[in-house]
Design an enzyme around this catalytic site. Structure first.
Site, short mmCIF file in Angstrom:
data_model
loop_
_atom_site.label_atom_id
_atom_site.label_comp_id
_atom_site.label_asym_id
_atom_site.label_seq_id
_atom_site.Cartn_x
_atom_site.Cartn_y
_atom_site.Cartn_z
CB CYS A 2 -0.85 0.03 1.27
SG CYS A 2 -1.81 -1.46 1.51
NE ARG A 27 4.26 1.55 -1.53
CZ ARG A 27 5.28 0.72 -1.32
NH1 ARG A 27 6.31 0.71 -2.15
NH2 ARG A 27 5.27 -0.13 -0.31
CD1 TRP A 76 -1.96 -5.60 -2.88
CD2 TRP A 76 -2.63 -4.51 -4.70
NE1 TRP A 76 -2.03 -6.52 -3.89
CE2 TRP A 76 -2.43 -5.89 -5.03
CE3 TRP A 76 -3.05 -3.66 -5.71
CZ2 TRP A 76 -2.65 -6.40 -6.31
CZ3 TRP A 76 -3.26 -4.17 -6.99
CH2 TRP A 76 -3.06 -5.52 -7.28
CG ASN A 102 2.80 -1.26 2.90
OD1 ASN A 102 2.11 -2.19 2.49
ND2 ASN A 102 4.01 -1.02 2.44
N GLY A 103 1.45 -3.54 5.17
CA GLY A 103 2.05 -4.79 5.65
C GLY A 103 0.96 -5.79 6.00
CD GLU A 483 6.34 -17.81 -17.09
OE1 GLU A 483 5.36 -18.32 -17.67
OE2 GLU A 483 6.42 -16.59 -16.84
CE LYS A 487 7.05 -13.45 -18.05
NZ LYS A 487 6.04 -14.41 -18.06
CD GLU A 490 4.84 -12.26 -21.46
OE1 GLU A 490 3.73 -11.73 -21.58
OE2 GLU A 490 5.13 -12.99 -20.50
CG HIS A 506 8.71 -37.92 -30.02
ND1 HIS A 506 8.65 -39.21 -30.49
CD2 HIS A 506 9.09 -38.02 -28.72
CE1 HIS A 506 8.95 -40.06 -29.52
NE2 HIS A 506 9.21 -39.38 -28.43
CE LYS A 605 0.50 -7.95 -14.61
NZ LYS A 605 1.66 -8.84 -14.81
C1 AGP Z 1 2.30 -13.63 -18.63
O1 AGP Z 1 3.53 -12.92 -18.58
C2 AGP Z 1 1.27 -12.88 -19.45
N1 AGP Z 1 1.10 -11.57 -18.92
C3 AGP Z 1 -0.03 -13.67 -19.61
O2 AGP Z 1 0.27 -14.94 -20.14
C4 AGP Z 1 -0.81 -13.91 -18.28
O3 AGP Z 1 -0.11 -14.83 -17.48
C5 AGP Z 1 -2.19 -14.48 -18.63
O4 AGP Z 1 -2.89 -13.52 -19.38
C6 AGP Z 1 -3.00 -14.86 -17.39
O5 AGP Z 1 -3.25 -13.73 -16.61
P1 AGP Z 1 -3.91 -13.94 -15.15
O6 AGP Z 1 -2.92 -14.66 -14.31
O7 AGP Z 1 -4.18 -12.55 -14.66
O8 AGP Z 1 -5.16 -14.73 -15.34
#
Ligand code: AGP
Length: 610
Positions: A2, A27, A76, A102-103, A483, A487, A490, A506, A605
């Protein structure tokens, strides 16, 4: 996470409080409020609103509070959903004391029971509110000495600022594990969670360290330890501009959030293991009978959260001896899945707003499944769809690419897997205790990995012109490979595929030549020898090998061209350490390519559309 602000001086504090909160909205932003010691010396005046800061601003325009001493907060949520009642500041029963925090107060439930027995009336579901009633209960005429006493009663993490009409002309601040800084002005002084809130007013800063209390008046600051030893803290002049300060000096939010992972893990663990290693997941509200009724688990998620789910599948199967299915949410919702009232559905979504995951949860409930959501956002849509929620306490994640929320999700899922194991009596307490001790060591192990960032940067920049990558892993290394590939693609827009290492022969092996680097998750594991064979297969096609390996593994150097060493840990816990080099690898390649790592093209996001 927060945002806290405070002002004491000759002006109306409200102007700084609002400006400071605006600088700290990154925050947390689900509710906001402020309190001032106005002309009516008897009471504190509090205004707080649910929603973003502009709601609070509208209320202030109407009520125009005045006061030369004030504190403010942008929230938050961790305990208690976003609401006006749960917004800070919180006040005591007699409206003489106001506090922002905050905490996470670990022992708030015990403290609340004690205070309610003493007759205190609570108006929120937050952990924070116990603090202001504790100060009220212990008030001895000196705010600072009362706060000093109260700090000895608390478990968990806290940064607090307190004002009191019975001891005016003073703000008392205290911190343990959550940040707090003090800005020095002329005839005025400032408090904030973070430097950005102060830079428009002063660049002369005092950092409050853990277990310290500050008495902030308009003409001076006195810092002491919780046990009342005076501290002579050196003032430092900030050289950052405001934007750099919001990132705490890091170049990007993504890098800051990679470095916040030890804290995110620590805060996710906080309060979930009792002294006797009993696991506490009160928020789930599932009885032992219901847990023992489940005969299968079904995990649904998207993107990075799906990769967290792949790790959880292996841990739940191995520890709790429950059969686990998993699917990406956009596929799950159109399958004719076999789900009934004996199925525990785990929906993983850091935002809590991903439409595919929400739709999948609705479909699972329609078929009779019991749903637990694992999310980072208190009060998000998923929390209203699920039967129970486990919160990851990673704090807001600003970078589009998930980093600290991933490791927090995986740790939360470890805790869930152990809780299922414990409740279903599938492992003896000594095994659970060893795993819990190892989980508690993860924040420090991640800190160790972060120390090799310069080596990773130097290596990554050699690959900046590659057009294709293959990421390989086995066991829990396979979701880490997925993953790592996600990363890279993306944020750098380079094509990268994550693959089960055993699957390479395969098909994907046809891709390999000297221009297709292969990144391998090759830490010590039950499948280490198999991974080495896969590396040899790739090298035989002239691929350049980048390996994530366990500290002390000299053998790997015969196979890999570049090695990122990570500390050894329990095999199933290893994703927490092995993913970190791959996050940094992707980050440095993307930076070298001039990409916007915080806001990559075409991405959002939170994907709130199908
Ligand atoms: C991951 O870096 C991406 N931003 C994306 O794959 C994300 O993980 C996915 O959209 C799921 O989001 P969520 O965890 O908010 O459901």
């Amino acid at each position: 996470m927060c945002g806290i602000v405070g002002y004491i001086g000759e002006k109306n504090s409200v102007n700084f409080l609002i400006d400071g909160l605006k600088r700290l909205e990154y925050r947390g932003y689900d509710s906001a409020g402020l309190a001032v010691l106005g002309d009516n010396e008897n009471n504190v005046e509090v205004i707080k609103k649910n929603g973003r800061l502009d709601e609070l601003e509208r209320a202030i325009q109407k009520e125009s509070p005045q006061g030369k001493t004030g504190i403010g907060h942008t929230r938050w949520a961790t305990h208690g959903k976003p609401s006006e009642a749960n917004a800070h500041p919180h006040i005591d029963c007699k409206r003489k004391i106001a506090l922002v925090h905050n905490g996470i107060i670990e022992n708030f439930f015990t403290l609340r029971e004690y205070l309610e027995k003493k007759g205190h009336i609570f108006t929120s579901q937050t952990d924070t509110e116990v603090l202001v009633h504790l100060i009220e209960e212990n008030f001895n005429g000196s705010l600072v000495e009362t706060v000093r006493k109260v700090t000895t009663l608390l478990g968990g993490s806290f940064a607090i600022a307190v004002i009191c009409s019975l001891d005016p002309d003073l703000i008392v601040a205290a911190r343990k594990d959550s940040p707090l800084v003090i800005g020095l002005g002329e005839g005025e002084n400032f408090i904030a969670s973070d430097i950005p809130a102060l830079l428009q007013h002063t660049k002369n800063i005092l950092i409050l360290e853990d277990n310290e209390i500050a008495e902030v008046s308009r003409n001076g600051i006195r810092i002491t330890t919780f046990d009342n030893k005076p501290i002579d803290r050196k003032v430092f002049e900030v050289k950052w501009d405001v934007e750099a300060a919001e990132k705490s000096g890091y170049e990007d939010f993504m890098l800051k959030e990679i470095y916040e992972q030890p804290t995110a893990i620590h805060n996710t663990i906080l309060g979930r293991f009792k002294e006797n290693n009993e696991i506490v997941l009160d928020e789930l509200a599932l009885s032992e009978k219901e847990i023992n009724n489940f005969d299968k688990v079904f995990i649904v998620a998207c993107g990075t959260s799906y990769h967290a789910g792949l790790v959880a599948r292996q841990t739940i199967e191995r520890w709790a001896r429950l059969s686990v299915e998993i699917d990406i949410a956009s596929e799950f919702r159109y399958r004719d899945t076999v789900i009934d009232n004996k199925t525990l559905v785990i929906a993983i979504t850091q935002s809590g707003e991903t439409s595919d995951t929400i739709a999948a949860v609705r479909e699972a409930k329609r078929r009779g499944g019991r749903v637990i959501a694992v999310t980072n956002v208190v009060g998000s849509s998923i929390t209203r769809e699920a039967d129970g929620v486990i919160y990851t306490h990673a704090g807001p994640e600003i970078g589009v690419a998930a980093t600290k929320t991933l490791v927090s999700q995986i740790v939360a899922l470890y805790i869930l897997a152990l809780w299922l194991t414990q409740t279903r009596e599938q492992a003896d307490s000594s095994i659970i205790r060893k795993i819990i001790e190892e989980i508690k060591s993860l924040p420090d192990k991640v800190k160790e990995v972060l120390l090799i960032a310069p080596h990773i940067k130097e290596c990554a920049e050699k690959f900046v012109n590659c057009a294709d990558f293959l990421f390989l892993g086995r066991g829990v290394g396979y979701p880490v490979a997925l993953e790592g590939a996600l990363k890279l693609k993306e944020i750098s827009y380079i094509h990268a595929e994550g693959y089960a290492a055993g699957e390479m022969k395969h098909g994907p092996i046809a891709l390999l030549d000297k221009d297709v680097p292969v990144v391998v998750v090759a830490n010590y594991s039950s499948v280490y020898d198999k991974i080495l064979s896969n590396i040899l297969e790739a090298k035989a096609r002239d691929a350049v090998i980048v390996a994530v390996a366990t500290d002390g593994d000299e053998n790997i150097k015969q196979f890999a061209d570049y090695v990122f060493y990570v500390p050894e840990t329990h095999e199933l816990l290893s994703p927490i350490v092995t993913i970190v080099p791959l996050q940094l690898f992707a980050y440095y390649i993307a930076k070298k390519r001039g990409c916007d790592v915080d806001q990559p093209r075409n991405l959002a996001k939170s994907v709130t559309v199908e």
